[in-house]
Design a protein around this motif. Sequence first.
Motif, PDB file in Angstrom:
ATOM      1  N   SER A 110      36.110 -19.853  -4.751  1.00 41.37           N
ATOM      2  CA  SER A 110      35.682 -21.233  -5.006  1.00 41.37           C
ATOM      3  C   SER A 110      34.296 -21.285  -5.644  1.00 41.37           C
ATOM      4  O   SER A 110      34.048 -22.102  -6.536  1.00 41.37           O
ATOM      5  CB  SER A 110      35.697 -22.058  -3.712  1.00 41.37           C
ATOM      6  N   ALA A 111      33.382 -20.430  -5.198  1.00 37.66           N
ATOM      7  CA  ALA A 111      32.046 -20.412  -5.791  1.00 37.66           C
ATOM      8  C   ALA A 111      32.113 -20.037  -7.266  1.00 37.66           C
ATOM      9  O   ALA A 111      31.398 -20.605  -8.100  1.00 37.66           O
ATOM     10  CB  ALA A 111      31.147 -19.451  -5.031  1.00 37.66           C
ATOM     11  N   GLN A 112      32.989 -19.092  -7.611  1.00 37.23           N
ATOM     12  CA  GLN A 112      33.108 -18.689  -9.001  1.00 37.23           C
ATOM     13  C   GLN A 112      33.823 -19.737  -9.853  1.00 37.23           C
ATOM     14  O   GLN A 112      33.481 -19.939 -11.026  1.00 37.23           O
ATOM     15  CB  GLN A 112      33.826 -17.339  -9.094  1.00 37.23           C
TER      16      GLN A 112
ATOM     17  N   GLU B 284      41.701 -11.806   1.828  1.00 37.44           N
ATOM     18  CA  GLU B 284      40.300 -12.234   1.808  1.00 37.44           C
ATOM     19  C   GLU B 284      39.986 -13.032   0.543  1.00 37.44           C
ATOM     20  O   GLU B 284      39.212 -14.000   0.586  1.00 37.44           O
ATOM     21  CB  GLU B 284      39.376 -11.018   1.909  1.00 37.44           C
ATOM     22  N   VAL B 285      40.569 -12.632  -0.581  1.00 36.99           N
ATOM     23  CA  VAL B 285      40.352 -13.391  -1.814  1.00 36.99           C
ATOM     24  C   VAL B 285      40.832 -14.824  -1.652  1.00 36.99           C
ATOM     25  O   VAL B 285      40.124 -15.791  -1.990  1.00 36.99           O
ATOM     26  CB  VAL B 285      41.073 -12.720  -3.000  1.00 36.99           C
ATOM     27  N   LEU B 286      42.026 -14.994  -1.108  1.00 39.22           N
ATOM     28  CA  LEU B 286      42.573 -16.340  -0.935  1.00 39.22           C
ATOM     29  C   LEU B 286      41.823 -17.116   0.136  1.00 39.22           C
ATOM     30  O   LEU B 286      41.718 -18.347   0.061  1.00 39.22           O
ATOM     31  CB  LEU B 286      44.063 -16.260  -0.606  1.00 39.22           C
ATOM     32  N   ALA B 287      41.273 -16.411   1.130  1.00 39.12           N
ATOM     33  CA  ALA B 287      40.482 -17.100   2.159  1.00 39.12           C
ATOM     34  C   ALA B 287      39.195 -17.672   1.578  1.00 39.12           C
ATOM     35  O   ALA B 287      38.601 -18.585   2.162  1.00 39.12           O
ATOM     36  CB  ALA B 287      40.149 -16.136   3.300  1.00 39.12           C
TER      37      ALA B 287
ATOM     38  N   ALA C 289      39.817 -27.811  -1.035  1.00 38.45           N
ATOM     39  CA  ALA C 289      39.693 -28.750  -2.148  1.00 38.45           C
ATOM     40  C   ALA C 289      40.064 -28.120  -3.486  1.00 38.45           C
ATOM     41  O   ALA C 289      40.383 -28.838  -4.453  1.00 38.45           O
ATOM     42  CB  ALA C 289      38.261 -29.293  -2.214  1.00 38.45           C
ATOM     43  N   ASP C 290      40.038 -26.772  -3.551  1.00 36.88           N
ATOM     44  CA  ASP C 290      40.337 -26.099  -4.810  1.00 36.88           C
ATOM     45  C   ASP C 290      41.784 -25.635  -4.925  1.00 36.88           C
ATOM     46  O   ASP C 290      42.220 -25.246  -6.027  1.00 36.88           O
ATOM     47  CB  ASP C 290      39.407 -24.889  -4.990  1.00 36.88           C
TER      48      ASP C 290
END
Length: 268
Positions: free
Chosen positions: A181-183, A205-208, A213-214
């Motif tokens: 989300s930050a990226q 972990e990537v999906l977490a 909201a994204d």
Amino acid sequence: MQSAVLPDGRQIYCVNAYEVEFGIHEIFSDDLTARGLRLPANGTYLDVGANIGLFSLYLRDRCPQARIIGFEPMPAVFAPLAANLAALTPPGEAVELALGDRPGWAEFDYFPGIAALSTQNRAVGQTMAAGLRALLGGHQAGSEVQHIVERTGAAEAVADDGFLDALLRPERVRAQVDTLSAQIAALGVEAVDLLKIDTEGSEREVLAGLAEADWPKIRQLLVEVHLGPEVTETMAADLRGRGFSTTIGAHPLSQGGAAVFHIYAARP
């Protein structure tokens, strides 16, 4: 960096030239449209765990005006990735990061001899290395994979004492991690036509790291799961619960005993 030549004559940069043909077999032989995925020509694609960028090249061949962003945390692998993405027309974007459930730094097992095995999950790296050892040794490999082994000359090399031990010996590397989300926010991404994740055991972990909201921004996913059939089905079920239709396929390394699967997920 080394260089390698693709079957169509294009030259690309890589860490080890002998790895490239295996990557081509895995990526270019997979017809994503036959798996129910759509590849809009001007879409936005996130390649998480991009390695040297073969999947990004696959996308550029099919999506001439797409925005393609590749994420790769290993410095020795990021260099050829950045060069390969810069050579695309229009160029892709290379980001030297791992993606996870929180920002920070993490330790990785980096395999200089087989850079594609590099992982934050040591157990997965060991399983994948064992599967590759079986394939290179000619055990359990299907005919297509066996032909690749023979063409690369690996069939002769593995007869040398200690060759596979040296090839599959990892080094510890520290790399920076951020959340998906930050990226998405930092890169100004409004919608993701395909999120591809190949992180050798860190796919959950990537999906977490994707905020609730994204999730509506993600239209399709291709997730390589290295955690066995039960986790694969659980992840697919979670995606179906978010409105995606899913199919599951086996990775070529599964011929060597590594339980690796692909989840193909798309919104209707």
